[in-house]
Design an enzyme around this catalytic site. Structure first.
Site, PDB file in Angstrom:
ATOM      1  CB  CYS A  71      -0.978  -0.027   1.172  1.00 29.52           C
ATOM      2  SG  CYS A  71      -2.353   1.131   0.993  1.00 29.52           S
ATOM      3  CG  HIS A  84      -3.636  -3.866   2.599  1.00 26.98           C
ATOM      4  ND1 HIS A  84      -2.798  -3.408   3.597  1.00 26.98           N
ATOM      5  CD2 HIS A  84      -4.187  -2.758   2.042  1.00 26.98           C
ATOM      6  CE1 HIS A  84      -2.851  -2.090   3.643  1.00 26.98           C
ATOM      7  NE2 HIS A  84      -3.686  -1.669   2.706  1.00 26.98           N
ATOM      8  CD  GLU A 110      -1.590  -6.546   4.915  1.00 30.88           C
ATOM      9  OE1 GLU A 110      -1.896  -5.413   5.334  1.00 30.88           O
ATOM     10  OE2 GLU A 110      -1.065  -6.748   3.804  1.00 30.88           O
TER      11      GLU A 110
END
Length: 542
Positions: free
Chosen positions: A379, A515, A517
């Protein structure tokens, strides 16, 4: 089959780990072949956590459909296969705003709008909607029993238990059983008082999860059972463990899943926890160590990067490596220089908002690029890498983001004013739009360029990843930066937005606007994190 409900509450103190315990139970039930979902009810007045400070609340977890939610939903997705949505998390603020909207619209036909029945009815309706279509719904109530904020939620769940039938509901209460070193014993009185508090609002717990730094002895469990009106087999000891992924087996060993299946009269197979055994085996038997420097703005609270931390650990499991995270404040890079970055095998710059510490992140990207240190930008981590390359390689010396300098003469990163959401609807924003709920959110398709590192890691042409941002690479200045060598290796489905960049002639420098994750799990990992940690290990050998 009608949905069965497990309502999870906490007592004595906060931060007992209700979310982890609930998710671990969900993992066992899923391993028995049941279709399980989870919900988190948050008693704060914010509509969602999207505008809350990461250093106060921790990270904002983004669901596939673009909801900004509590970080506990990240735990849920890491433990079970069910994907969370906007229906799996709601707050007091969201409930009140919906009730007030209905009141203004005239839905209540002139009635006096009150906490009971209007607020509690709205809570019940949302819980039922979120649970629909599942065998078991585990519903976690945030906060601690006794707090005034959680009373409407507890009353709503009490009513719901009456409506669906007590044979279809279980109240599971987490409580603290502290060990007093001077007395040499655990104390049950806090648990008794916590249950008394629950009883005062009409809820009798069916299961007690006793949190302690050690296993609660059988005689103390019997005492808790007697004074709390709970069967002895329903008093479960949950001690501190070195890995949260041990908890499913710990709960199963005490028969919690059998108790629940018997209560709900569910005929299902024994739990197969072999996948979790594999996770624990890899965790306990690493073949080496690697140190990742995480350069962020909110490093004083590691929970601000909870999913990133977990994704790095998952990448360690994939590579059979013990991953150590060195947290580095990006402002320290500005004030103390790049020496604070030395001694790490790889550098990760996660997301963030606002100008504070940004120049430190840009310096970090430059250090990683010039010194051939593996770099993963996420990001804002991609945006600072793009700005750095524009300034120092492409010759755009005044390059910046309009987020940090509205009058920047070379805005290589700017506000996205129009894009398509996951449903194909066109979203539009301006600088005057509200901060809350106005970003590019949720899962979006990304096209990967043939021959790129990203394409190699993912092993396919089209991927889907989750976003949470309102600024993007400025396509007007992009050709100049590409001409200087930077590779754009991932594009949005309409090919208009830059999603992934890679630095050429570098061992491993990948940055993404999304993102990754949020989709990493201990059982499956994530290709970007796995590739990054592997590259960091290879960097040790140089």
């Amino acid at each position: 089959m009608a949905t069965n409900y497990i309502f999870v509450t906490g007592g004595v103190v906060s931060s007992l780990g209700k979310g982890i315990a609930a998710a671990s139970l969900a993992a066992i039930l899923e391993a028995r072949g049941l279709n399980v979902t989870m919900m988190k009810l948050d008693p704060y007045i914010n509509v969602d956590p999207g505008t809350m400070s990461p250093t106060q609340h921790g990270e904002v977890f983004v669901t596939q459909d673009g909801a900004e939610t509590d970080l506990d939903l990240g735990h849920y997705e890491r433990f079970i296969r069910t994907k969370m949505t906007k229906r799996n998390n709601f707050t007091t603020g969201k409930i009140y705003s919906e009730v007030l909207r209905k009141e203004r619209r005239g839905d209540y036909l002139g009635a006096t709008v009150q906490v009971i029945p209007h607020i509690t009815n709205e809570i019940k309706a949302r819980v039922i909607e979120g649970a629909a279509g599942h065998d078991v719904a585990i519903v976690e109530v945030g906060g601690t029993v006794g707090d005034i904020e959680s009373l409407p939620f507890l009353e709503a769940l009490r009513q719901l238990a009456v409506q669906v039938g007590r044979e279809k509901t279980i109240f599971m209460h987490l409580t603290l059983v502290p060990y007093i070193p001077t007395a040499g014993e655990v104390k049950t009185k806090p648990t008794q008082h916590s249950v008394k508090e629950l009883l005062s609002i009409g809820i009798q717990p069916d299961v007690l999860i006793c949190r302690s730094d050690r296993m609660v002895p059988p005689n103390e469990r019997a005492k808790i059972a007697l004074f709390c009106n709970v069967p002895e087999k329903a008093v479960i000891s949950l001690k501190d463990v070195d890995s949260i992924y041990r908890i499913p087996a710990l709960l199963q060993s005490q028969g919690l899943d059998d108790l629940i299946c018997q209560r709900f009269r569910l005929a299902c197979k024994e739990a197969d926890l072999s996948e979790w055994e594999q996770v624990l085996y890899r965790q306990a038997n690493p073949t080496g160590d690697v140190t990742i420097g995480m350069v962020g703005k909110y490093v004083e609270l590691p929970d601000a990067y909870k999913s990133v931390n977990e994704a790095l650990k998952h990448a360690g499991l994939t590579n059979r490596l013990n991953v150590h995270i060195k947290y580095i404040d990006s402002q320290d890079v500005e004030t103390k220089g790049i020496d604070v970055l030395k001694g790490v095998d790889g550098i990760l710059v996660p997301g963030g908002f606002g100008y504070r510490g940004v120049e430190g992140k840009i310096l970090t990207a430059q250090y990683a690029r010039e010194n051939n240190i593996p770099y993963l930008g996420i990001c804002l981590g991609m945006q600072v890498a793009f700005i750095e390359y524009a300034r120092h390689v492409a010759g755009l010396t005044q390059a910046n983001s309009s987020e940090f300098d509205k009058n920047c003469p070379q805005p290589v990163v700017g506000l996205i004013t129009e894009w398509q959401d996951a449903d194909g609807s066109v979203e539009q924003r301006s600088e005057n739009s509200d901060l809350g709920g106005t970003m590019r959110l949720g899962a979006q398709q990304c096209h990967l360029i043939e021959g790129s590192k990203a394409r190699e890691l993912y092993g396919k042409e089209t991927i889907e990843e989750r976003h949470r941002h309102r600024y993007e690479v400025n396509n007007t200045l992009l050709p100049q930066i590409e001409a200087a060598g930077l590779k754009v290796t991932g594009l949005s489905a309409d090919k208009k937005l830059v999603e992934i960049i890679e630095v050429p002639n570098h061992p491993w420098f990948v940055a993404c606007q999304f993102h990754p994750e949020f989709t990493s799990t201990p059982r499956d990992g994530h290709p970007l994190f796995a590739g990054f940690v592997k590259a960091a290990k290879e960097n040790q050998k140089k």
